[in-house]
Design a protein around this motif. Structure first.
Motif, mmCIF file in Angstrom:
data_model
loop_
_atom_site.group_PDB
_atom_site.id
_atom_site.type_symbol
_atom_site.label_atom_id
_atom_site.label_comp_id
_atom_site.label_asym_id
_atom_site.label_seq_id
_atom_site.Cartn_x
_atom_site.Cartn_y
_atom_site.Cartn_z
ATOM 1 N N SER A 1 -4.642 6.279 23.250
ATOM 2 C CA SER A 1 -4.566 7.714 22.973
ATOM 3 C C SER A 1 -4.998 7.981 21.538
ATOM 4 C CB SER A 1 -3.136 8.211 23.188
ATOM 5 O OG SER A 1 -2.288 7.715 22.157
ATOM 6 N N SER A 2 -5.416 9.209 21.295
ATOM 7 C CA SER A 2 -5.861 9.562 19.946
ATOM 8 C C SER A 2 -4.700 9.454 18.956
ATOM 9 C CB SER A 2 -6.469 10.970 19.922
ATOM 10 O OG SER A 2 -5.519 11.924 20.334
ATOM 11 N N GLN A 3 -3.485 9.725 19.412
ATOM 12 C CA GLN A 3 -2.316 9.600 18.544
ATOM 13 C C GLN A 3 -2.097 8.138 18.154
ATOM 14 O OE1 GLN A 3 1.443 10.587 20.362
ATOM 15 N NE2 GLN A 3 2.351 11.150 18.398
ATOM 16 N N LYS A 4 -2.276 7.248 19.109
ATOM 17 C CA LYS A 4 -2.103 5.819 18.840
ATOM 18 C C LYS A 4 -3.174 5.333 17.870
ATOM 19 C CE LYS A 4 -0.816 1.747 21.471
ATOM 20 N NZ LYS A 4 -0.688 1.176 22.814
ATOM 21 N N VAL A 5 -4.402 5.791 18.060
ATOM 22 C CA VAL A 5 -5.494 5.417 17.159
ATOM 23 C C VAL A 5 -5.208 5.927 15.750
ATOM 24 C CG1 VAL A 5 -7.941 5.777 16.651
ATOM 25 C CG2 VAL A 5 -7.221 5.260 18.986
ATOM 26 N N ALA A 6 -4.701 7.156 15.639
ATOM 27 C CA ALA A 6 -4.391 7.729 14.323
ATOM 28 C C ALA A 6 -3.294 6.931 13.626
ATOM 29 C CB ALA A 6 -3.973 9.193 14.473
ATOM 30 N N VAL A 7 -2.273 6.547 14.364
ATOM 31 C CA VAL A 7 -1.178 5.760 13.783
ATOM 32 C C VAL A 7 -1.681 4.388 13.351
ATOM 33 C CG1 VAL A 7 1.002 4.598 14.315
ATOM 34 C CG2 VAL A 7 0.696 6.987 14.948
ATOM 35 N N LEU A 8 -2.482 3.750 14.195
ATOM 36 C CA LEU A 8 -3.033 2.445 13.838
ATOM 37 C C LEU A 8 -3.934 2.532 12.607
ATOM 38 C CD1 LEU A 8 -3.796 0.956 17.351
ATOM 39 C CD2 LEU A 8 -2.237 0.011 15.641
ATOM 40 N N THR A 9 -4.698 3.609 12.511
ATOM 41 C CA THR A 9 -5.563 3.811 11.346
ATOM 42 C C THR A 9 -4.728 3.980 10.087
ATOM 43 O OG1 THR A 9 -7.249 4.841 12.735
ATOM 44 C CG2 THR A 9 -7.373 5.284 10.363
ATOM 45 N N GLU A 10 -3.654 4.745 10.178
ATOM 46 C CA GLU A 10 -2.778 4.944 9.024
ATOM 47 C C GLU A 10 -2.085 3.638 8.634
ATOM 48 O OE1 GLU A 10 -0.904 6.853 5.846
ATOM 49 O OE2 GLU A 10 -2.653 7.400 7.038
ATOM 50 N N LEU A 11 -1.641 2.875 9.608
ATOM 51 C CA LEU A 11 -1.016 1.586 9.302
ATOM 52 C C LEU A 11 -2.020 0.625 8.661
ATOM 53 C CD1 LEU A 11 1.276 1.007 12.410
ATOM 54 C CD2 LEU A 11 2.014 1.273 10.039
ATOM 55 N N GLU A 12 -3.245 0.641 9.124
ATOM 56 C CA GLU A 12 -4.280 -0.204 8.527
ATOM 57 C C GLU A 12 -4.531 0.213 7.078
ATOM 58 O OE1 GLU A 12 -6.883 -3.189 7.958
ATOM 59 O OE2 GLU A 12 -5.696 -2.933 9.774
ATOM 60 N N ARG A 13 -4.545 1.509 6.838
ATOM 61 C CA ARG A 13 -4.719 2.009 5.472
ATOM 62 C C ARG A 13 -3.561 1.558 4.584
ATOM 63 N NH1 ARG A 13 -3.387 5.657 2.030
ATOM 64 N NH2 ARG A 13 -1.880 6.771 3.262
ATOM 65 N N LYS A 14 -2.347 1.635 5.111
ATOM 66 C CA LYS A 14 -1.171 1.182 4.352
ATOM 67 C C LYS A 14 -1.250 -0.317 4.098
ATOM 68 C CE LYS A 14 1.330 4.874 3.793
ATOM 69 N NZ LYS A 14 1.560 5.394 2.453
ATOM 70 N N ARG A 15 -1.722 -1.069 5.087
ATOM 71 C CA ARG A 15 -1.840 -2.528 4.928
ATOM 72 C C ARG A 15 -2.821 -2.867 3.814
ATOM 73 N NH1 ARG A 15 -2.410 -7.045 3.806
ATOM 74 N NH2 ARG A 15 -2.186 -8.869 5.101
ATOM 75 N N LYS A 16 -3.940 -2.151 3.776
ATOM 76 C CA LYS A 16 -4.926 -2.374 2.716
ATOM 77 C C LYS A 16 -4.356 -1.962 1.360
ATOM 78 C CE LYS A 16 -8.997 -2.087 5.598
ATOM 79 N NZ LYS A 16 -10.176 -1.315 5.978
ATOM 80 N N SER A 17 -3.574 -0.916 1.339
ATOM 81 C CA SER A 17 -2.942 -0.465 0.103
ATOM 82 C C SER A 17 -1.982 -1.527 -0.428
ATOM 83 C CB SER A 17 -2.191 0.847 0.362
ATOM 84 O OG SER A 17 -1.461 1.241 -0.762
ATOM 85 N N VAL A 18 -1.224 -2.129 0.463
ATOM 86 C CA VAL A 18 -0.293 -3.192 0.079
ATOM 87 C C VAL A 18 -1.071 -4.386 -0.473
ATOM 88 C CG1 VAL A 18 1.338 -4.885 1.014
ATOM 89 C CG2 VAL A 18 1.569 -2.479 1.608
ATOM 90 N N GLU A 19 -2.186 -4.697 0.149
ATOM 91 C CA GLU A 19 -3.034 -5.793 -0.326
ATOM 92 C C GLU A 19 -3.545 -5.498 -1.742
ATOM 93 O OE1 GLU A 19 -7.141 -7.426 1.331
ATOM 94 O OE2 GLU A 19 -5.542 -7.424 2.828
ATOM 95 N N GLN A 20 -3.924 -4.261 -1.994
ATOM 96 C CA GLN A 20 -4.393 -3.852 -3.320
ATOM 97 C C GLN A 20 -3.272 -3.957 -4.359
ATOM 98 O OE1 GLN A 20 -7.513 -3.093 -4.407
ATOM 99 N NE2 GLN A 20 -8.138 -3.780 -2.383
ATOM 100 N N LEU A 21 -2.041 -3.667 -3.941
ATOM 101 C CA LEU A 21 -0.909 -3.795 -4.862
ATOM 102 C C LEU A 21 -0.773 -5.235 -5.341
ATOM 103 C CD1 LEU A 21 1.826 -1.623 -3.110
ATOM 104 C CD2 LEU A 21 0.503 -1.038 -5.153
ATOM 105 N N LEU A 22 -0.932 -6.167 -4.425
ATOM 106 C CA LEU A 22 -0.831 -7.579 -4.802
ATOM 107 C C LEU A 22 -1.950 -7.961 -5.768
ATOM 108 C CD1 LEU A 22 0.679 -10.220 -4.474
ATOM 109 C CD2 LEU A 22 -0.760 -10.729 -2.504
ATOM 110 N N LEU A 23 -3.147 -7.473 -5.521
ATOM 111 C CA LEU A 23 -4.263 -7.767 -6.426
ATOM 112 C C LEU A 23 -4.001 -7.195 -7.823
ATOM 113 C CD1 LEU A 23 -7.355 -7.181 -4.112
ATOM 114 C CD2 LEU A 23 -6.450 -9.363 -4.948
ATOM 115 N N LYS A 24 -3.478 -5.981 -7.893
ATOM 116 C CA LYS A 24 -3.151 -5.378 -9.192
ATOM 117 C C LYS A 24 -2.066 -6.171 -9.894
ATOM 118 C CE LYS A 24 -4.251 -0.577 -8.196
ATOM 119 N NZ LYS A 24 -3.714 0.770 -8.006
ATOM 120 N N LEU A 25 -1.050 -6.541 -9.136
ATOM 121 C CA LEU A 25 0.071 -7.278 -9.700
ATOM 122 C C LEU A 25 -0.373 -8.629 -10.250
ATOM 123 C CD1 LEU A 25 3.065 -6.590 -9.952
ATOM 124 C CD2 LEU A 25 3.465 -7.841 -7.846
ATOM 125 N N GLU A 26 -1.363 -9.231 -9.629
ATOM 126 C CA GLU A 26 -1.875 -10.522 -10.069
ATOM 127 C C GLU A 26 -2.822 -10.412 -11.268
ATOM 128 O OE1 GLU A 26 -1.036 -13.585 -9.191
ATOM 129 O OE2 GLU A 26 0.476 -12.749 -7.861
#
Length: 102
Positions: free
Chosen positions: A6-31
């Protein structure tokens, strides 16, 4: 036969992927050498943040894997999704606080 997400599921997965990439960027900044700890308490805080970042990344990956299963409804996982989004947001605030106050 594979059902279409469903489009709602795709939107949620897209947002979670964006959050996952954001978390990855936090680790890079912290390092980054710019944020090396200057005191023992800052070192402990940095280690704690790194542990939390890795835990959050793993739980986000797990949630996305579960949601990608065709027979899982978005509504069945709404509490987990909201909790994961909140965890990512709080982590972003904690890392920003560390970077400003180190």
């Amino acid at each position: 036969m594979k059902s279409i997400m469903s489009s709602q599921k795709v939107a949620v997965l897209t947002e979670l992927e964006r959050k996952r990439k954001s978390v990855e960027q936090l680790l890079l900044k912290l390092e980054s050498y710019l944020y090396e700890p200057q005191t023992h308490s800052c070192f402990e805080k940095k280690q704690s943040l790194k542990t939390t970042i890795n835990r959050t990344a793993n739980s986000t990956d797990s949630l996305m894997t579960i949601l990608k299963m065709n027979d899982i409804s978005i509504m069945d996982s709404m509490d987990d999704i909201e909790r994961q989004m909140e965890e990512c947001y709080e982590l972003e605030l904690e890392v920003a606080s560390y970077m400003l106050n180190r």
